[in-house]
Scaffold this motif. Structure first.
Motif, mmCIF file in Angstrom:
data_model
loop_
_atom_site.group_PDB
_atom_site.id
_atom_site.type_symbol
_atom_site.label_atom_id
_atom_site.label_comp_id
_atom_site.label_asym_id
_atom_site.label_seq_id
_atom_site.Cartn_x
_atom_site.Cartn_y
_atom_site.Cartn_z
ATOM 1 N N UNK A 379 3.012 -18.611 -1.985
ATOM 2 C CA UNK A 379 2.599 -17.641 -0.981
ATOM 3 C C UNK A 379 3.654 -16.543 -0.846
ATOM 4 N N UNK A 380 3.223 -15.294 -0.956
ATOM 5 C CA UNK A 380 4.120 -14.161 -0.818
ATOM 6 C C UNK A 380 4.705 -13.645 -2.112
ATOM 7 N N UNK A 381 4.585 -14.412 -3.202
ATOM 8 C CA UNK A 381 5.137 -13.928 -4.471
ATOM 9 C C UNK A 381 4.315 -12.786 -5.052
ATOM 10 N N UNK A 382 2.990 -12.797 -4.817
ATOM 11 C CA UNK A 382 2.113 -11.693 -5.209
ATOM 12 C C UNK A 382 1.432 -11.243 -3.926
ATOM 13 N N UNK A 383 1.872 -10.123 -3.382
ATOM 14 C CA UNK A 383 1.501 -9.727 -2.028
ATOM 15 C C UNK A 383 0.904 -8.325 -2.031
ATOM 16 N N UNK A 384 0.470 -7.879 -0.868
ATOM 17 C CA UNK A 384 0.112 -6.480 -0.650
ATOM 18 C C UNK A 384 0.969 -5.962 0.497
ATOM 19 N N UNK A 385 1.117 -4.645 0.563
ATOM 20 C CA UNK A 385 1.899 -4.058 1.648
ATOM 21 C C UNK A 385 1.118 -2.917 2.269
ATOM 22 N N UNK A 386 1.625 -2.389 3.359
ATOM 23 C CA UNK A 386 0.994 -1.241 4.014
ATOM 24 C C UNK A 386 1.236 0.016 3.190
ATOM 25 N N UNK A 387 0.320 0.971 3.276
ATOM 26 C CA UNK A 387 0.560 2.280 2.667
ATOM 27 C C UNK A 387 1.743 2.925 3.387
ATOM 28 N N UNK A 388 2.731 3.336 2.630
ATOM 29 C CA UNK A 388 3.953 3.891 3.210
ATOM 30 C C UNK A 388 5.068 2.889 3.389
ATOM 31 N N UNK A 389 4.758 1.604 3.212
ATOM 32 C CA UNK A 389 5.776 0.570 3.389
ATOM 33 C C UNK A 389 6.663 0.448 2.156
ATOM 34 N N UNK A 390 7.937 0.165 2.374
ATOM 35 C CA UNK A 390 8.893 -0.087 1.283
ATOM 36 C C UNK A 390 9.290 -1.546 1.302
ATOM 37 N N UNK A 391 9.169 -2.197 0.170
ATOM 38 C CA UNK A 391 9.620 -3.579 0.020
ATOM 39 C C UNK A 391 10.837 -3.618 -0.911
#
Length: 393
Positions: A379-391
């Motif tokens: 869980x979390x290894x292949x994720x999605x993020x918010x538009x504009x978010x930096x990971x």
């Protein structure tokens, strides 16, 4: 800030480093994905690709393919935030900012003495419509998280292929005027890039498995009057797709995925894989079957260049699967691409921006979570993020 740094940031040397065995092979025989010796016609050379049938194209052109309900699209809440560009992240991390659809700005860790790391912008398409004109064609249902002028200085732009949702003329010309970045694209795209004002010595069009070394001088930590050299290797890698900007130039330019890795000896180099726009197999008759051919390119990329610290992998624009499976990855395919390229972490893309196909807007991230669990991706290894978010990675 961007313009003040340009004098140093764009002292750039790009060196073509095509491997000798590949050069020798090309003298003897044409690569299987080339349909002629002039490098003006290309194909997907694997049994995993089968073209759409006339019946499928007829249904699509005549508008009989289902599309999401407009009210449902309006009601869908794709998270959006103003970018911070990873200001709070550690200097030794990859910083990946999703700007919608397949557009990511990736900043590599700063190398010793530099104030920042090299920045690579993938598939910038920041116009309202992904179309040849801005008065017709699919319009954004989620806005850009900021203006293009608010992007940090871009050192390199990397393009996967020439479809309008990945190669956008207004965005490219705006960034060229502001930052004058190096532009990397698959074979055949040089005439287009030159026609929109990209300097010829900044255009680098590569075949699958060709690579370049990009060395750039970045401002040093000691102050803006000095600079520090930073180097990355950019490799054009295969994927399963197609190209066209008009009804008359289908297959005339190449499509690709990309690998970008640091060239550094003081620590383990960071590696990023950008899958671009790709299919994995062709699903025509119902469910996936066990012996269905899959594209072998991703496992080859994993063996030759992987493992990757971060992979950017498409998860949307797949429905109806009978129509689009040969060109676009369903989450069931995306998680297998993740495994094939030997990714440690991944972010999903190619969703949440334009309605291009018929799946519900918020279905791709939901299915991604389900499919990752099925094949044992933590869980979390292949994720999605918010538009504009930096990971950070």
């Amino acid at each position: 800030m961007a313009s003040a740094m340009n004098a140093l940031a764009y002292n750039v040397v790009v060196e073509r480093t095509m491997r000798q065995p590949v050069q020798e092979a090309k003298k003897k025989s044409r690569p299987t994905h080339h349909l002629n010796d002039k490098q003006t016609s290309f194909c997907n050379p694997w049994p995993s690709y089968r073209p759409q049938t006339p019946a499928l194209w007829s249904s699509f052109i005549l508008g009989r393919m289902p599309t999401p309900n407009p009210d449902a699209v309006t009601a869908a809440k794709v998270p959006i935030q103003t970018p911070t560009w990873g200001a709070n992240l550690a200097a030794d991390q990859i910083k990946a900012t999703w700007l919608g659809h397949a557009c990511f700005l990736v900043e590599f860790p700063r190398q010793e003495g530099a104030s920042r790391g090299p920045r690579v912008l993938f598939d910038p398409a920041c116009s309202d419509r992904c179309s040849a004109v801005q008065w017709a064609g699919p319009a954004r249902y989620t806005p850009l998280p900021c203006r293009v002028d608010d992007f940090p200085t871009v050192d390199a732009i990397v393009l996967s292929h020439n479809h309008y949702d990945h190669t956008d003329t207004p965005t490219l010309t705006q960034l060229q005027k502001r930052d004058n970045p190096q532009v990397f694209a698959p074979l055949g795209n040089a005439p287009y890039l030159s026609s929109i004002g990209i300097p010829k010595d900044h255009i680098h069009c590569l075949d699958w498995w060709d690579d370049c070394i990009m060395s750039l001088s970045l401002p040093s930590l000691s102050g803006p009057s000095s600079s520090q050299s930073n180097t990355v290797k950019i490799t054009c890698t295969p994927c399963q797709h197609v190209s066209a900007r008009t009804p008359f130039d289908r297959w005339c330019t190449l499509w690709s995925s990309w690998a970008v890795e640091e060239v550094i000896s003081t620590r383990t180099p960071k590696k990023v894989y950008f899958a671009g726009d790709t299919g994995y197999r062709t699903v025509r008759d119902g469910e996936v079957v066990e012996d269905q051919p899959v594209c072998p390119a991703f496992a080859e990329i994993g063996e030759k260049i992987g493992p990757f610290d971060l992979a950017l992998i498409p998860i949307g624009a797949y429905s109806p699967r009978a129509m689009w499976s040969n060109l676009h990855a369903h989450p069931e395919d995306s998680v297998r691409i993740f495994k094939d390229v030997k990714a440690k972490k991944a972010l999903g893309m190619h969703w949440g921006t334009w309605v291009l196909t018929s799946e519900p807007v918020l279905e791709p991230p939901r299915l991604l979570k389900e499919e990752a669990k099925k094949i044992g991706i933590p869980d979390g290894d292949f994720d999605v993020c918010a538009i504009g978010e930096t990971r950070g990675f």
